[in-house]
Design a protein around this motif. Structure first.
Motif, mmCIF file in Angstrom:
data_model
loop_
_atom_site.group_PDB
_atom_site.id
_atom_site.type_symbol
_atom_site.label_atom_id
_atom_site.label_comp_id
_atom_site.label_asym_id
_atom_site.label_seq_id
_atom_site.Cartn_x
_atom_site.Cartn_y
_atom_site.Cartn_z
ATOM 1 N N MET A 1 0.843 -1.180 0.000
ATOM 2 C CA MET A 1 0.000 0.000 0.000
ATOM 3 C C MET A 1 0.889 1.245 0.000
ATOM 4 O O MET A 1 1.961 1.263 0.576
ATOM 5 N N CYS A 2 0.428 2.289 -0.622
ATOM 6 C CA CYS A 2 1.159 3.544 -0.728
ATOM 7 C C CYS A 2 1.355 4.168 0.661
ATOM 8 O O CYS A 2 0.516 4.015 1.548
ATOM 9 N N ASP A 3 2.451 4.885 0.815
ATOM 10 C CA ASP A 3 2.734 5.509 2.099
ATOM 11 C C ASP A 3 2.784 7.033 1.989
ATOM 12 O O ASP A 3 3.397 7.701 2.824
ATOM 13 N N CYS A 4 2.130 7.592 0.953
ATOM 14 C CA CYS A 4 2.103 9.050 0.811
ATOM 15 C C CYS A 4 1.214 9.650 1.907
ATOM 16 O O CYS A 4 0.458 8.948 2.579
ATOM 17 N N LYS A 5 1.303 10.961 2.074
ATOM 18 C CA LYS A 5 0.552 11.657 3.122
ATOM 19 C C LYS A 5 -0.952 11.423 2.970
ATOM 20 O O LYS A 5 -1.654 11.182 3.954
ATOM 21 N N CYS A 7 -2.562 8.873 1.531
ATOM 22 C CA CYS A 7 -2.937 7.499 1.887
ATOM 23 C C CYS A 7 -2.839 7.266 3.392
ATOM 24 O O CYS A 7 -3.675 6.564 3.976
ATOM 25 N N GLN A 8 -1.843 7.858 4.031
ATOM 26 C CA GLN A 8 -1.727 7.748 5.488
ATOM 27 C C GLN A 8 -2.947 8.361 6.163
ATOM 28 O O GLN A 8 -3.531 7.772 7.078
ATOM 29 N N GLN A 9 -3.328 9.540 5.691
ATOM 30 C CA GLN A 9 -4.491 10.213 6.256
ATOM 31 C C GLN A 9 -5.759 9.401 5.998
ATOM 32 O O GLN A 9 -6.612 9.276 6.874
ATOM 33 N N ARG A 11 -6.055 6.161 5.657
ATOM 34 C CA ARG A 11 -6.094 5.000 6.563
ATOM 35 C C ARG A 11 -6.510 5.428 7.973
ATOM 36 O O ARG A 11 -7.307 4.754 8.624
#
Length: 89
Positions: A1-5, A7-9, A11
């Motif tokens: 899964m992507c770990d960009c800002k 995608c983090q937000q 999740r």
């Protein structure tokens, strides 16, 4: 899964939404979707304005042409309604 800002937000928000009652989950999910769409629109518009979006000049030119047509139509409508009012008096 992507770990960009983003995608983090996403999740984080998704995990919080799961903890809410269904009626609140729907409300806050819609609110988050709206915020996400506005954020993406803002990123796109910034890229157009700073010239990093492909064909940014064409996009800006197209918007200017539409704005000029709308302004001309508004002016013509105003002139026509003013002329009609003057004829009645």
């Amino acid at each position: 899964m992507c770990d960009c800002k983003l995608c983090q937000q996403n999740r984080l928000v998704s995990s919080h939404l799961k903890a809410l009652p269904e009626e609140q989950r729907a409300f806050f999910s819609d609110l988050y979707d709206g915020m996400l769409n506005m954020s993406m629109d803002l990123e796109y518009l910034r890229a157009v304005v700073d010239g990093s979006w492909p064909d940014a000049d064409a996009v800006i030119g197209s918007h200017r042409e539409r704005a000029a047509r709308r302004a001309a139509l508004a002016a013509a409508t105003t002139a026509a309604s003013t002329g009609a009012t003057n004829n009645v008096a």
